[in-house]
Design a protein around this motif. Sequence first.
Motif, PDB file in Angstrom:
ATOM      1  N   HIS A 133      21.712  83.513  21.528  1.00 47.92           N
ATOM      2  CA  HIS A 133      20.691  82.622  22.160  1.00 47.92           C
ATOM      3  C   HIS A 133      20.242  81.539  21.393  1.00 47.92           C
ATOM      4  O   HIS A 133      20.346  81.633  20.084  1.00 47.92           O
ATOM      5  N   GLU A 149      13.778  87.819  22.591  1.00 45.65           N
ATOM      6  CA  GLU A 149      14.819  88.100  21.989  1.00 45.65           C
ATOM      7  C   GLU A 149      15.581  87.200  21.028  1.00 45.65           C
ATOM      8  O   GLU A 149      15.975  87.701  19.972  1.00 45.65           O
ATOM      9  N   ASN A 153      16.724  88.431  17.310  1.00 45.67           N
ATOM     10  CA  ASN A 153      17.988  88.041  16.927  1.00 45.67           C
ATOM     11  C   ASN A 153      17.931  87.182  15.471  1.00 45.67           C
ATOM     12  O   ASN A 153      18.866  87.494  14.639  1.00 45.67           O
ATOM     13  N   HIS A 203      22.649  90.557  19.465  1.00 47.63           N
ATOM     14  CA  HIS A 203      21.801  90.512  20.813  1.00 47.63           C
ATOM     15  C   HIS A 203      20.946  91.684  20.683  1.00 47.63           C
ATOM     16  O   HIS A 203      21.154  92.876  19.995  1.00 47.63           O
ATOM     17  N   ARG A 270      28.124  86.455  27.217  1.00 52.80           N
ATOM     18  CA  ARG A 270      26.841  87.209  27.657  1.00 52.80           C
ATOM     19  C   ARG A 270      26.273  85.974  28.304  1.00 52.80           C
ATOM     20  O   ARG A 270      26.093  84.938  27.805  1.00 52.80           O
TER      21      ARG A 270
HETATM   22 ZN   LIG Z   1      21.240  88.613  24.205  1.00 53.90          ZN
END
Ligand SMILES: [Zn+2]
Length: 270
Positions: A133, A149, A153, A203, A270
């Motif tokens: 992301h 998140e 990450n 992730h 994803r």
């Molecule tokens: Zn993710």
Amino acid sequence: MFSETRTRRLTAADVGGWDADKLRYGINEIYARGGYDFATPEIKDIFMRLPWYRDRVVIGRSQDEAARHLSPLENANLEFLHVSAKPVYVRPIKLHLAAIGFLIGATIAQSLDADPASEKSGKQCCVCIDPGHPSENNDGGAVTNGLREVTMNWEVALLLCDELEKDGMKVVMTKKSEGEFITNKDRAAIANESDADLFLRLHADAGKSTWFTIYYPRKEGTVHGVTGPSKDVRQSSAAAANQFHTAFAAAPTTALKETKTHSLAAGRER
Ligand SMILES: [Zn+2]
């Protein structure tokens, strides 16, 4: 040279004393028996000296096609040699997890180096890390247990980068900062262009689970008009995923419980 790869299942005892060059030769010899047209001229020259290879080679034949001309036993030995030739990925990841005890879901795909003949002799091992992301699917910005998140990450990626570099590896990151927007397609392109030995996507799941999951590509698929990954990449990815799984499961933290590896068709994002 290695006629036994055609007649019986190789074991760890067989290859225990084999160095990287010998393993590579064993892999190449099996592909040669399937008529693979080596992409690396130096390797092709070696086999062209052998009459049986001159009879078998089919111009333009890929590794996947060559594998289809091999017996199930030869394919099993090929996979075994691939696994045996790639022990390098376990240790740093395991050390890293032991150090941080974090919960990570990782997607692993080997970079697309289709020719084991050219495989990295003497080259510094390179890992491409993709901190998940923000991308076109999700900005990773949702707060779970006080943490986004995308932040987790990114911070894990920086720690991992340090650990791998300390171990003498080259690291390429797909992003330069936590908030940088990169599409999934560009993330894959960066990994391929870096000629990495391993592409590792990080992730973190948002649920209450304290388990971990490792995804790797198992099937060929077509996305954006590109078909892949090759059989060699799928085999290497399965081997790496299993090694990661073993290392994760052995990490000394009560927060990290064992689940299992999951395979994934290529191209799912994803
Ligand atoms: Zn993710």
